[in-house]
Design a protein around this motif. Structure first.
Motif, PDB file in Angstrom:
ATOM      1  N   LEU A 196       4.004 -12.826   2.901  1.00  0.00           N
ATOM      2  CA  LEU A 196       2.688 -12.384   3.357  1.00  0.00           C
ATOM      3  C   LEU A 196       2.722 -10.890   3.596  1.00  0.00           C
ATOM      4  N   LEU A 197       1.755 -10.180   3.044  1.00  0.00           N
ATOM      5  CA  LEU A 197       1.612  -8.743   3.254  1.00  0.00           C
ATOM      6  C   LEU A 197       0.365  -8.483   4.083  1.00  0.00           C
ATOM      7  N   ILE A 198       0.511  -7.692   5.142  1.00  0.00           N
ATOM      8  CA  ILE A 198      -0.619  -7.353   6.004  1.00  0.00           C
ATOM      9  C   ILE A 198      -0.744  -5.833   6.073  1.00  0.00           C
ATOM     10  N   PRO A 199      -1.779  -5.255   5.514  1.00  0.00           N
ATOM     11  CA  PRO A 199      -2.025  -3.815   5.705  1.00  0.00           C
ATOM     12  C   PRO A 199      -2.831  -3.585   6.978  1.00  0.00           C
ATOM     13  N   ARG A 200      -2.311  -2.760   7.872  1.00  0.00           N
ATOM     14  CA  ARG A 200      -3.032  -2.406   9.087  1.00  0.00           C
ATOM     15  C   ARG A 200      -3.352  -0.931   9.028  1.00  0.00           C
ATOM     16  N   GLY A 201      -4.517  -0.580   8.545  1.00  0.00           N
ATOM     17  CA  GLY A 201      -4.857   0.832   8.430  1.00  0.00           C
ATOM     18  C   GLY A 201      -6.273   1.033   7.950  1.00  0.00           C
ATOM     19  N   GLY A 202      -6.518   2.173   7.371  1.00  0.00           N
ATOM     20  CA  GLY A 202      -7.856   2.534   6.930  1.00  0.00           C
ATOM     21  C   GLY A 202      -8.254   1.855   5.645  1.00  0.00           C
ATOM     22  N   ALA A 203      -9.491   2.148   5.237  1.00  0.00           N
ATOM     23  CA  ALA A 203     -10.063   1.489   4.061  1.00  0.00           C
ATOM     24  C   ALA A 203      -9.256   1.767   2.798  1.00  0.00           C
ATOM     25  N   GLY A 204      -8.701   2.985   2.689  1.00  0.00           N
ATOM     26  CA  GLY A 204      -7.930   3.323   1.493  1.00  0.00           C
ATOM     27  C   GLY A 204      -6.683   2.476   1.349  1.00  0.00           C
ATOM     28  N   LEU A 205      -5.931   2.318   2.447  1.00  0.00           N
ATOM     29  CA  LEU A 205      -4.729   1.490   2.422  1.00  0.00           C
ATOM     30  C   LEU A 205      -5.075   0.042   2.101  1.00  0.00           C
ATOM     31  N   ILE A 206      -6.113  -0.464   2.744  1.00  0.00           N
ATOM     32  CA  ILE A 206      -6.505  -1.855   2.522  1.00  0.00           C
ATOM     33  C   ILE A 206      -6.911  -2.068   1.069  1.00  0.00           C
ATOM     34  N   ARG A 207      -7.670  -1.126   0.521  1.00  0.00           N
ATOM     35  CA  ARG A 207      -8.115  -1.254  -0.869  1.00  0.00           C
ATOM     36  C   ARG A 207      -6.925  -1.253  -1.826  1.00  0.00           C
ATOM     37  N   ARG A 208      -5.946  -0.362  -1.585  1.00  0.00           N
ATOM     38  CA  ARG A 208      -4.770  -0.319  -2.467  1.00  0.00           C
ATOM     39  C   ARG A 208      -3.998  -1.632  -2.446  1.00  0.00           C
ATOM     40  N   CYS A 209      -3.873  -2.217  -1.259  1.00  0.00           N
ATOM     41  CA  CYS A 209      -3.139  -3.479  -1.154  1.00  0.00           C
ATOM     42  C   CYS A 209      -3.874  -4.604  -1.865  1.00  0.00           C
ATOM     43  N   VAL A 210      -5.167  -4.686  -1.655  1.00  0.00           N
ATOM     44  CA  VAL A 210      -5.952  -5.751  -2.271  1.00  0.00           C
ATOM     45  C   VAL A 210      -5.953  -5.626  -3.791  1.00  0.00           C
ATOM     46  N   GLU A 211      -6.041  -4.386  -4.285  1.00  0.00           N
ATOM     47  CA  GLU A 211      -6.132  -4.169  -5.729  1.00  0.00           C
ATOM     48  C   GLU A 211      -4.782  -4.285  -6.433  1.00  0.00           C
ATOM     49  N   ASN A 212      -3.685  -3.972  -5.725  1.00  0.00           N
ATOM     50  CA  ASN A 212      -2.394  -3.875  -6.392  1.00  0.00           C
ATOM     51  C   ASN A 212      -1.385  -4.944  -6.002  1.00  0.00           C
ATOM     52  N   ALA A 213      -1.604  -5.650  -4.895  1.00  0.00           N
ATOM     53  CA  ALA A 213      -0.604  -6.604  -4.429  1.00  0.00           C
ATOM     54  C   ALA A 213      -0.536  -7.829  -5.336  1.00  0.00           C
ATOM     55  N   THR A 214       0.686  -8.242  -5.639  1.00  0.00           N
ATOM     56  CA  THR A 214       0.911  -9.509  -6.352  1.00  0.00           C
ATOM     57  C   THR A 214       1.458 -10.564  -5.418  1.00  0.00           C
ATOM     58  N   VAL A 215       1.743 -10.182  -4.170  1.00  0.00           N
ATOM     59  CA  VAL A 215       2.147 -11.146  -3.151  1.00  0.00           C
ATOM     60  C   VAL A 215       0.909 -11.516  -2.337  1.00  0.00           C
ATOM     61  N   PRO A 216       0.936 -12.632  -1.617  1.00  0.00           N
ATOM     62  CA  PRO A 216      -0.195 -12.994  -0.757  1.00  0.00           C
ATOM     63  C   PRO A 216      -0.510 -11.864   0.216  1.00  0.00           C
ATOM     64  N   CYS A 217      -1.769 -11.531   0.339  1.00  0.00           N
ATOM     65  CA  CYS A 217      -2.178 -10.362   1.126  1.00  0.00           C
ATOM     66  C   CYS A 217      -3.416 -10.694   1.944  1.00  0.00           C
TER      67      CYS A 217
END
Length: 471
Positions: A196-217
């Motif tokens: 499980l990947l959890i990004p805790r930060g601003g919109a830019g970080l969250i967007r990068r994780c959602v768009e690029n993550a191949t692990v559950p996010c």
């Protein structure tokens, strides 16, 4: 040591915490809290180095978010200790049925495995995330923002010392040494290592994780938090709530960003608001709050005219968007249109008065606001910043989840999402309507008929095959 090496050694330590009983995990938490306090001088020394390097490159508000002192460290330690009073849900059977053929089907809470958390320059997230992972039987790998890296590293070292002193495996918690974009990308794509990947930060970080993550996010939410002052509000109470919600820690995600005022009290309340947030703070030598006003508010008090984007902005600064509405219906519509679903509040003394809304019955104003906004959490006559570990020990907030559309297009993400319902790691803030719709769509895509769901509750009957890591 590379990010991949850190992930491998952390994952190898999972059995030591996964198989530990409730009291054993609580012993680790107490050791972590004690060690955090014992290492205060070393942590504060590293924090001073971070502060000096960051000064002039980030705003004063962000510097305050980075800053630690003995009081804040003590609060972090107390937050860890508070977890020991919470029940351990690992292994708890949530529901169980027996089929006519004798087969028993159960839904059980289980640890996830390795949780990776990417966060920005907030040192307290380091101890919060690590403690939550330990409490729920998971291991974690932390990746801090570069501005807070020295502080976060010192905190992790202290926590690891406490774990070892309590008889645990110190490798259940680790921090990535590389603060470049590459380390974040490695965590996003560490299939087979990160559960499980959890990004805790601003919109830019969250967007990068959602768009690029191949692990559950989990897509964590930014905080465009509203306070609505109703026509039946105690105006002095409303003023105290807003002053605290906006000015106590403007850099945190649950600070107030939008104030909505009922037109019946706007002429009286808005001058009070300007006096407290602007005039009184200027007199006291504090940073005044910039009020960005819609047309109706600007006709009552001076301020900055609100732009088209101001009611959709997480300022994280001494800025407040202010609007005037005609009714609780209009306030609800505004919140649903602009809020990110983080934390919203209504200030009203209405308990018995009824208001007719577009629904099949009449309800009190506060109840109608809460039902229609359906945020988690939503406050009545309380500060938006009151949902912290220390103030609300009912659930543990790690993130707010709105799954990406691709969640039902990827088998691994789909499996994760179902397991997440059964896992104690964090509480989800999501509209039950959206949640139900996504799950039904996901199940249909996978060949299931439907879920059994209702507003506020979603029931799934799941089975776990022997040897499987996901439901």
């Amino acid at each position: 040591m590379t990010t991949w090496d850190i992930l491998k050694k952390t994952r190898a330590a999972w059995p030591s915490i996964r198989n530990r009983d409730a009291e054993g995990k609580n012993d680790l938490l107490r050791g972590m809290a004690d060690s955090l306090m014992a290492c205060t001088p070393a942590i504060l020394a590293e924090n001073c180095r971070d502060m000096e390097e960051a000064r002039g490159t980030i705003s004063d508000v962000m510097l305050d978010r980075l800053y630690l002192d003995e009081k804040r460290l003590a609060g972090m330690a107390e937050g860890i200790r508070a977890l020991t009073a919470l029940p351990d849900h690992t292994g708890r059977i949530l529901s169980q049925i027996t089929r006519p053929n004798g087969m028993t089907i159960c839904k059980q809470q289980v640890p996830m495995g390795l949780i990776a958390i990417i966060y920005e320059s907030r040192p307290n997230v380091t101890s919060d995330a690590a403690a939550l992972a330990v409490k729920s039987g998971n291991v974690c790998v932390l990746r801090s923002g570069r501005e807070a890296y020295r502080t976060a590293k010192a905190i992790v070292q202290a926590l690891k010392q406490g774990i070892a002193a309590a008889g645990g495996d110190a490798e259940i918690i680790n921090i990535v040494d590389d603060t470049s974009h590459q380390s974040a990308a490695d965590l996003m794509r560490a299939n087979g290592l990160v559960d499980l990947l959890i990004p805790r930060g601003g919109a830019g970080l969250i967007r990068r994780c959602v768009e690029n993550a191949t692990v559950p996010c989990i897509q964590t939410g930014t905080g465009i938090c509203h306070v609505y002052v109703d026509q039946y509000a105690d105006l002095q109470k409303a003023l105290a709530i807003i002053v605290n919600a906006k000015t106590s820690r403007p850099s945190v995600c649950n600070a107030e960003e939008v104030c909505l005022v009922h037109q019946a009290v706007a002429e009286e309340f808005l001058p009070m608001l300007k006096q407290a947030l602007v005039d009184d703070r200027q007199t006291a030598g504090a940073v005044p709050v910039e009020l960005r006003l819609d047309q109706r508010a600007a006709a009552i008090i001076p301020g900055t005219p609100a732009s088209e984007t101001d009611f959709d902005t997480e300022f994280l600064d001494y800025i407040l968007a202010v609007g005037v509405v005609d009714s609780v219906d209009e306030a609800v519509a505004h919140v649903l249109r602009h809020s990110t679903g983080h934390s919203d509040a209504i200030v009203t003394e209405n308990a018995s008065k009824r208001t007719s809304l577009n629904c099949c019955c009449n309800r009190s104003i506060s109840r109608n606001f809460c039902i229609q906004v359906y945020r988690l959490p939503i406050k009545k006559n309380a500060n938006t910043t009151s949902n912290t570990i220390m103030r609300v020990c009912l659930k543990i907030k790690s993130s707010f989840s709105t799954p990406p559309p691709s969640i039902y297009q990827n088998e691994r993400r789909f499996s994760f999402f179902l397991v997440f319902l059964c896992c104690p790691f964090s509480s989800i803030s999501i509209s039950p309507y959206t949640f139900s719709a996504i799950l039904n769509l996901a199940l249909r895509e996978r060949g299931f008929r439907s879920t059994s769901s209702s507003v506020g509750t979603i029931t799934l009957l799941l089975t776990k095959r022997k040897g499987d890591r996901t439901f």
